[in-house]
Enzyme design. Structure first.
Site, mmCIF file in Angstrom:
data_model
loop_
_atom_site.group_PDB
_atom_site.id
_atom_site.type_symbol
_atom_site.label_atom_id
_atom_site.label_comp_id
_atom_site.label_asym_id
_atom_site.label_seq_id
_atom_site.Cartn_x
_atom_site.Cartn_y
_atom_site.Cartn_z
ATOM 1 N N TRP A 101 32.547 39.551 42.099
ATOM 2 C CA TRP A 101 33.932 39.854 41.416
ATOM 3 C C TRP A 101 34.940 40.373 42.234
ATOM 4 O O TRP A 101 35.956 40.275 42.270
ATOM 5 C CB TRP A 101 33.505 40.523 40.374
ATOM 6 C CG TRP A 101 32.596 40.135 39.406
ATOM 7 C CD1 TRP A 101 31.402 40.481 38.926
ATOM 8 C CD2 TRP A 101 33.159 38.943 38.620
ATOM 9 N NE1 TRP A 101 30.996 39.552 37.977
ATOM 10 C CE2 TRP A 101 31.937 38.501 37.600
ATOM 11 C CE3 TRP A 101 34.212 38.154 38.596
ATOM 12 C CZ2 TRP A 101 31.792 37.492 36.947
ATOM 13 C CZ3 TRP A 101 34.144 37.055 37.629
ATOM 14 C CH2 TRP A 101 32.806 36.812 36.850
ATOM 15 N N ASP A 171 37.662 48.196 39.350
ATOM 16 C CA ASP A 171 36.897 47.052 38.295
ATOM 17 C C ASP A 171 35.747 47.790 37.971
ATOM 18 O O ASP A 171 34.848 47.953 38.555
ATOM 19 C CB ASP A 171 36.789 45.733 38.962
ATOM 20 C CG ASP A 171 36.152 44.765 37.784
ATOM 21 O OD1 ASP A 171 35.897 45.160 36.808
ATOM 22 O OD2 ASP A 171 35.728 43.577 38.205
ATOM 23 N N LYS A 195 30.849 43.660 28.615
ATOM 24 C CA LYS A 195 29.543 44.034 29.295
ATOM 25 C C LYS A 195 28.851 45.229 28.570
ATOM 26 O O LYS A 195 27.913 45.431 28.157
ATOM 27 C CB LYS A 195 29.593 44.601 30.937
ATOM 28 C CG LYS A 195 30.345 43.419 31.555
ATOM 29 C CD LYS A 195 29.725 42.371 31.573
ATOM 30 C CE LYS A 195 30.484 40.895 32.202
ATOM 31 N NZ LYS A 195 31.141 40.846 33.435
HETATM 32 C C1 LIG Z 1 32.196 40.029 34.095
HETATM 33 C C2 LIG Z 1 32.926 40.691 35.095
HETATM 34 C C3 LIG Z 1 34.227 40.217 35.450
HETATM 35 C C4 LIG Z 1 34.856 38.956 34.808
HETATM 36 O O1 LIG Z 1 35.153 39.283 33.516
HETATM 37 P P1 LIG Z 1 35.804 38.164 32.476
HETATM 38 O O2 LIG Z 1 36.217 38.926 31.415
HETATM 39 O O3 LIG Z 1 34.773 37.084 32.207
HETATM 40 O O4 LIG Z 1 37.169 37.699 33.325
HETATM 41 C C5 LIG Z 1 34.987 41.155 36.683
HETATM 42 N N1 LIG Z 1 34.531 41.904 36.874
HETATM 43 C C6 LIG Z 1 33.145 42.316 36.620
HETATM 44 C C7 LIG Z 1 32.620 43.678 37.570
HETATM 45 C C8 LIG Z 1 32.391 41.686 35.830
HETATM 46 O O5 LIG Z 1 31.215 42.269 35.601
#
Ligand SMILES: *Cc1c(COP(=O)(O)O)cnc(C)c1O
Length: 361
Positions: A101, A171, A195
């Site tokens: 990511w 993030d 998540k």
């Molecule tokens: C799942 C995830 C993403 C991507 O998320 P989307 O909503 O599918 O774009 C980005 N960063 C992290 C850390 C993730 O776990």
């Protein structure tokens, strides 16, 4: 057929109480005669929903008044572009690469300016967090970017990088509301909610007010400007209204459980059940350096691909779903977000013990 234990990395389990409450309100939301899905986002009823969701999130994370909370769409991945488009005034940013990511965000930033990888743990399949105490931060960097909990690899920063005065962007998709955070240490915190908080599509951005400006990269679409969403309290266009409503319910659920301190304590106890077992198992072993272990995502292997596949298959048949590891790590991964009950982890460990006994001589 009842509900199973879903160890998916995302979309992931939501609290049963929340789902039941949403089901009860599905046809008639509190006397409005309609579902939240059918409601105008400009209505009094919806205004109350989004306002209360924001207030509860602010309470939970202790978000200072000089930060805006934005409920946006496009998932976490849209932020990979939105961040450089809005923050790259000098067109330079530093990225720490701790997994896929972070790497995707880094690659996206390169479309808009100079993105430097100032540290990486790619050399050992991202199984650790690099030393971030003295990084070669670029003098004119607009920000330093991290992915705080690495969903695929199961690592988490225990201390934040020294950004040498630069803005920190993080993030937090897969550790959102799993433990307390000091918002003041960041310029921007953001996360996709699927998540740990709600339905996919919604992304929550917590951004310091002085970073929200008209001075964005030329050609930035209106929908990708933080300012337009901040000026309109996340109601510039139709927001992902139902998703935000569910997020709001999860915020209340966490508040009722005692907030983020209580969440952290629960999550530490839950993760310890699994890690303690892994550390003494003769068959299974964790793939991450102990000091960098995530409380949310726990990858593990047997060291034998056939046995891994057998485990995943038998676990599924026993009601433990989505334990297959990411294709880049192999093996297994148990994601044990806020909504995974302790009982789910204990039963998984019981199952692993039995599998170990049956498969070792
Ligand atoms: C799942 C995830 C993403 C991507 O998320 P989307 O909503 O599918 O774009 C980005 N960063 C992290 C850390 C993730 O776990």
């Amino acid at each position: 057929m009842g509900r199973i234990y879903n160890f998916s990395a995302g979309p992931a389990m939501l609290p049963e109480e929340v789902l039941k409450e949403a089901a009860d309100e599905m046809l008639d939301y509190r006397g409005t005669g309609m579902s939240v899905m059918e409601m105008s986002h400009r209505s009094k009823a919806y205004e109350a929903i989004i306002k209360e969701a924001e207030k509860d999130l602010r309470d939970l994370m202790n978000i200072p008044d000089n930060y805006k909370v934005l409920f946006l769409q496009g998932g976490a991945s849209t932020q990979f572009a939105m961040i450089p488009m809005n923050l790259m005034k000098n067109k330079v940013a530093d990225y720490i690469i701790t997994g896929q990511w972070a790497k995707k965000a880094y690659q996206e930033a390169k479309l808009y300016g100079t993105a430097n990888a100032v540290a990486s743990s790619a050399d050992k399949t991202f199984s650790y967090i690099p030393d971030v105490s003295d990084l070669p931060i670029s003098e004119n960097a607009d920000y330093v970017y991290i992915c705080e909990n690495n969903t695929i690899y199961g690592t988490k920063y225990k201390t934040l990088p020294d950004t040498k005065g630069k803005i920190l962007v993080s993030d937090i998709s897969s550790c959102f509301l799993s433990e307390p955070v000091d918002v003041t240490k960041y310029g921007v915190l953001y996360g996709g909610v699927q998540k740990n908080i709600g339905p996919a599509g919604v992304v929550i951005v917590i951004i310091r007010e002085d970073l929200i400006t008209e001075d964005v990269l030329p050609g930035t679409p209106t929908m990708l400007k933080y300012k337009i969403h901040a000026d309109n309290d996340s109601l510039y266009n139709t927001p992902p209204a139902y998703g935000i409503y569910i997020c709001g319910k999860v915020f209340k659920w966490i508040k009722n459980l005692g907030g983020l301190e209580a969440m952290k304590e629960k999550n530490e106890k839950k993760a310890a059940v699994l890690y303690d077992f892994l550390d003494q198992s003769k068959l299974f072993k964790g793939t991450v350096e102990k000091k960098d272990r995530s409380l949310m995502n726990v990858p593990f292997v047997t060291g034998n691909e056939e046995l891994d596949a057998k485990f995943v298959k038998e676990a599924k048949a026993a009601g433990f779903e989505n334990l297959k590891g990411h294709r880049t790590v192999g093996g297994m991964r148990a994601s044990i977000y806020n909504a995974m009950p302790m009982e789910g982890v204990q039963k998984l460990v019981e199952f692993m013990k039995k599998f170990e006994a049956d498969n070792t001589k």
